[in-house]
Scaffold this motif. Structure first.
Motif, mmCIF file in Angstrom:
data_model
loop_
_atom_site.group_PDB
_atom_site.id
_atom_site.type_symbol
_atom_site.label_atom_id
_atom_site.label_comp_id
_atom_site.label_asym_id
_atom_site.label_seq_id
_atom_site.Cartn_x
_atom_site.Cartn_y
_atom_site.Cartn_z
ATOM 1 N N ASP A 160 1.011 -1.247 -0.127
ATOM 2 C CA ASP A 160 -0.164 0.302 -0.195
ATOM 3 C C ASP A 160 0.755 1.528 0.195
ATOM 4 O OD1 ASP A 160 -2.061 1.799 0.631
ATOM 5 O OD2 ASP A 160 -2.747 1.778 1.865
ATOM 6 N N HIS A 161 1.019 2.210 -0.989
ATOM 7 C CA HIS A 161 1.571 3.049 -1.190
ATOM 8 C C HIS A 161 1.812 4.448 -0.219
ATOM 9 C CE1 HIS A 161 1.580 0.662 -5.339
ATOM 10 N NE2 HIS A 161 2.968 0.936 -4.989
ATOM 11 N N GLY A 162 0.857 3.883 -0.080
ATOM 12 C CA GLY A 162 -0.064 5.384 1.153
ATOM 13 C C GLY A 162 -0.198 5.075 2.748
ATOM 14 N N SER A 163 0.195 4.108 2.634
ATOM 15 C CA SER A 163 0.113 3.719 4.351
ATOM 16 C C SER A 163 1.913 3.900 5.755
ATOM 17 C CB SER A 163 0.581 1.584 4.045
ATOM 18 O OG SER A 163 1.544 0.938 3.711
ATOM 19 N N ILE A 164 2.834 4.136 4.995
ATOM 20 C CA ILE A 164 4.180 4.344 5.583
ATOM 21 C C ILE A 164 3.827 5.897 5.128
ATOM 22 C CG2 ILE A 164 6.471 4.490 5.750
ATOM 23 C CD1 ILE A 164 6.372 1.589 4.064
ATOM 24 N N PRO A 165 3.795 7.333 6.078
ATOM 25 C CA PRO A 165 4.063 8.246 6.257
ATOM 26 C C PRO A 165 5.344 8.880 6.370
ATOM 27 C CG PRO A 165 3.753 7.567 8.766
ATOM 28 C CD PRO A 165 3.755 6.422 8.313
ATOM 29 N N LYS A 166 5.667 10.101 5.609
ATOM 30 C CA LYS A 166 6.612 10.669 5.083
ATOM 31 C C LYS A 166 8.079 10.936 7.007
ATOM 32 C CE LYS A 166 6.815 13.951 2.829
ATOM 33 N NZ LYS A 166 7.124 15.313 1.932
ATOM 34 N N PRO A 167 8.702 10.551 6.473
ATOM 35 C CA PRO A 167 9.805 10.517 8.121
ATOM 36 C C PRO A 167 9.757 11.841 8.086
ATOM 37 C CG PRO A 167 10.895 9.128 6.859
ATOM 38 C CD PRO A 167 9.691 9.314 5.934
ATOM 39 N N THR A 168 9.914 12.269 9.480
ATOM 40 C CA THR A 168 10.205 13.512 10.059
ATOM 41 C C THR A 168 11.247 13.798 10.055
ATOM 42 O OG1 THR A 168 10.365 13.055 12.694
ATOM 43 C CG2 THR A 168 8.018 13.544 12.084
ATOM 44 N N GLN A 169 12.148 14.895 10.106
ATOM 45 C CA GLN A 169 13.530 15.769 10.448
ATOM 46 C C GLN A 169 14.026 14.679 11.373
ATOM 47 O OE1 GLN A 169 15.221 17.153 7.940
ATOM 48 N NE2 GLN A 169 13.381 16.193 6.403
#
Length: 793
Positions: free
Chosen positions: A482-491
């Motif tokens: 699922d291409h939307g299942s992993i959120p963008k990591p934070t800095q």
């Protein structure tokens, strides 16, 4: 003064020109048709009175003629392969059937001068010629030599071939060019290879530009809308490029302004919602044509067969050319290319020992927030002066500002055959500055005329990359992701990374072509280089001083058609690895031997060659197996420079006009690249197993005759032997395969032309980048169509 005409192997023409008829170029757009019709239309378009005997041209066909040409050049192209000759006097031309030879083996044409540059022979610009070859190129040694007179394996991807095969960027050129291999290891990551070695030099209008693993991402993918042709020299090219590997060099030659109106608009649409538009306009900008300009713009919206992935590209190119005097021309131009892509960092994986996981070709194992954006701006200028004694000086300057911004993900293998996903974010800038001054021309020695070129150059690359990666790894299901299942990591959780360096190379070079007797030509040259590497991130600075790179070539003309040749050349490549004492290793050195046979037919309209090559690269760095205590204590890896690789093989090619209506190119390459000395691999092990031992590429286009004269058909094929990557205790393999493409075109009228390209006709499933355990596998494009419609003024 009378000059004799010596018939070529094909009985092709020679065109006599008096000095008074160097008329202004005219824009021609003639289809392939009966020769008599083309000659009549040539006269109507140009004002040149063309006289011919109807019986002598009866039944003969003329090739298509498109582009901006002088009337005499246009006449020459129409007659190539017809067996007819022509003379031009003032505004009149006469077409004739050549007379019988005299006892001396020559024929006299009367009070005319022969201009060797009138046809394909001697010319280099390919736009408007309709040809798959060129008459002259200077990429190898800096002298404008024909393909036959260049003592190395050289090829050209012409403007006509670019359009026939629907090539859009430099990756397409590498895919179809003889002897080259395109390796993809991500949606927007690629590597160019030749003869087993990585290509690390590009040239733009003859000025070299460095590429590496990271800079390749920022300065390549060049859109072809702005280029006339791409010249390829295989083997070491240290004389003209300085540092690099003994692989090959690609020279991208930009389009230049024309003195007559020239406008075209091309639109394309194809499979997976791919759309592209190109606009190209050129003309003189003042009444007498001493100021000329050209603009090219292209926009591409490129969806993909791969899930989620998409890219759009905007390209702009503008150039001005001014005649400051009868002998001096100044050119200045600029280009900008912007690519915005939803893209992965790694790609598809194999099993831990190279097993094929049978993933779908549409698999995308990154995320819908991933991006890889690139911006490339270039500025260039040159000043060329022609002297009365035949000498020419040229001072050229170019600067490239390239940026790449990516935030994407890659795979890591996990126990039990599973995978996790990690991410990285990097901002890269790569600024390259290049200046070159060159003086070339003829000189007399021992009663013979020879050619000489001397020059000096300086180039500097300033590379800055910052960003980081995330150690946190998220388990994923590669078969149902699922291409939307992993959120963008934070800095906040990022592990920072930075790399900053500046590489400066200066050099002086000289090359001379001696002609001691008529059939013999000897080219001798040398370059002296100074290289300075400044690691602005920490330790590791080093210098290379007075590195000498020799060049030697010999060509012997067997007759008017065939020549044999031999050449020797070198190249060096600095290394950043350090030995036990902390000193930077000496540069790798590469040398290349080549012998071959070349043939030139139809006044240069068809070129053929076959060559044997033998290349070595030594002083290659490799890590010391048992790291000394001093290296472990300083937390660094120590290296030795004792590795050696040898590459041998065969290079064969034929390109150009088989008949006036038939253009073709076919090339075969045999490469055996092996370790001869290494700590990790045994002598004889393959050095580059992902480069095919056997590689065959061919393309052809044929204009149908008679009632079907508006129709052209074409085909291309790319075939190679099996390749593999070493993975774990096994191999990830790609079996031998062939990919076939078809083309059909129809000229609706003098302004409109339609074309369709049918690619991968048999839907061959193959790896364009062989996978590894952590993911770098990229499939080649499945079966697809692209429709194009071109309007020309």
């Amino acid at each position: 003064m009378l000059r004799p005409f010596i018939p070529t192997f094909s009985g092709a023409l020679a065109l006599g020109l008096s000095a008074s008829v160097l008329a202004a170029p005219v824009n021609f757009n003639l289809p392939a048709q009966p020769l008599s019709t083309s000659l009549t239309q040539l006269g109507q378009t140009s004002g040149l009175r063309v006289n011919f005997d109807a019986q002598s041209v009866a039944g003969k066909q003329a090739p298509a003629l498109r582009g901006t040409l002088e009337p005499a050049q246009a006449l020459n192209q129409l007659l190539v392969g017809s067996g007819l000759g022509a003379t031009v006097e003032g505004n009149s031309a006469r077409v004739y059937a050549p007379q019988a030879q005299t006892s001396a083996g020559t024929m006299t044409l009367g009070n005319v001068n022969i201009n060797a540059d009138a046809g394909i022979a001697g010319t280099s610009t390919t736009e408007g010629t309709g040809s798959y070859t060129t008459g002259a190129m200077s990429t190898a040694v800096g002298l404008p030599l024909s393909v036959r007179q260049t003592p190395q394996s050289v090829s050209v991807i012409t403007r006509q071939r670019i359009e026939d095969q629907g090539m859009n960027d430099l990756n397409d050129v590498v895919k179809y060019a003889p002897g080259l291999t395109l390796r993809k290891f991500g949606g927007d990551r690629q590597q160019f290879l030749a003869r087993g070695f990585t290509i690390d030099n590009l040239m733009y209008d003859g000025l070299p530009t460095s590429i590496s693993t990271f800079t390749l991402d920022t300065i390549t993918g060049a859109d072809l809308a702005m280029y006339d042709r791409v010249e390829v020299v295989r083997g070491a090219t240290g004389l003209m490029t300085g540092a690099g590997s003994p692989s090959a060099t690609l020279n991208l030659v930009r389009k230049r302004p024309t003195a007559t109106p020239q406008v075209s608009i091309t639109t394309s649409a194809g499979s997976w919602d791919r759309y592209r538009t190109e606009v190209d306009a050129s003309n003189k900008l003042n009444e007498n044509g001493t100021l000329r300009g050209r603009v090219v713009a292209a926009y591409e919206d490129d969806k993909s067969y791969i899930d989620v992935r998409e890219k759009d590209r905007q390209t702009f190119y503008g150039v001005l050319e001014a005649d400051l005097s009868d002998s001096t021309t100044w050119t200045i131009g600029a280009s900008k290319q912007r690519d915005d892509a939803t893209s992965d960092w790694g790609s598809l994986p194999s099993g831990p020992n190279g097993e094929d996981l049978h993933l779908s070709r549409s698999s995308f194992l990154s995320n819908d927030w991933a991006y890889w954006d690139r911006d490339n701006v270039s500025l260039f200028t040159d000043l060329t002066t022609r002297f009365n004694n035949g000498w020419t000086s040229k001072l050229a300057f170019a600067k490239i500002w390239a940026e790449s911004n990516t935030f994407s993900s890659y795979l890591n293998p996990a126990p039990g055959g599973n995978f996790t996903q990690a991410s990285g974010q990097y901002d890269t800038t790569d600024t390259q500055t290049n200046v070159d001054g060159q003086l070339s021309g003829p000189f007399q020695l021992f009663g013979r005329e020879h050619e000489l070129t001397i020059g000096a150059s300086r180039r500097q690359e300033k590379f800055d990359q910052k960003g980081g990666f995330w150690n946190a790894a998220t388990p994923i299901n590669i078969y149902n992701f699922d291409h939307g299942s992993i959120p963008k990591p934070t800095q906040e959780s990022r592990q920072p990374y930075q790399s900053r360096n500046t590489a400066t190379e200066e050099g002086v070079y000289v090359a001379a072509r001696f002609n001691p007797i008529d059939p013999l030509h000897v080219i001798l040259g040398s370059r002296v280089s100074w290289y300075d590497y400044d690691n602005r991130s920490g330790a590791g600075d080093y210098k290379v001083t007075q590195e000498v790179t020799p060049y030697a070539g010999i060509i012997y003309d067997l007759n008017d058609t065939y020549s044999v040749y031999a050449s020797y050349t070198e190249i060096f490549k600095p290394q950043t690895q350090q030995d036990v004492a902390g000193s930077v290793l000496d540069p790798m050195t590469g040398e290349s031997y080549e012998i071959g046979l070349k043939g030139e037919y139809f006044d240069g309209g068809l070129n053929a060659s076959v060559a044997l090559f033998d290349m070595t690269q030594e002083n290659r760095a490799y890590a010391i197996p048992d790291q000394p205590a001093s290296c472990r204590a300083s937390n660094r890896t120590c290296y030795e420079a004792a590795g050696e690789v040898r590459s041998r093989g065969v290079d064969a090619e034929i390109s150009g006009s088989l008949t006036p209506n038939w253009q073709a190119s076919a090339a075969y390459t045999l490469v055996l690249s092996q370790y001869t000395k290494d700590r990790t691999y045994d002598k004889g092990d393959l050095f580059a197993p992902n480069v095919p031992k056997h590689l065959f590429k061919a393309a052809t286009t044929y204009h149908l005759p008679g009632l079907l004269e508006k129709v052209r058909i074409g085909a291309d094929v790319l075939g190679q032997s099996n390749t593999y990557n070493r993975v774990g205790n096994g191999h990830a393999e790609q079996e031998a395969y062939a990919v076939v493409g078809l083309m059909a075109g129809y000229r609706l009228d003098e302004h409109w032309d339609a074309r369709v390209n049918f690619n991968n006709v048999f839907d061959q499933r193959y790896w364009q980048g062989i996978p590894t355990g952590s993911g770098s596998g990229t499939y080649g494009d499945p079966r697809n169509l692209m429709f194009s419609l071109k309007w020309t003024l």
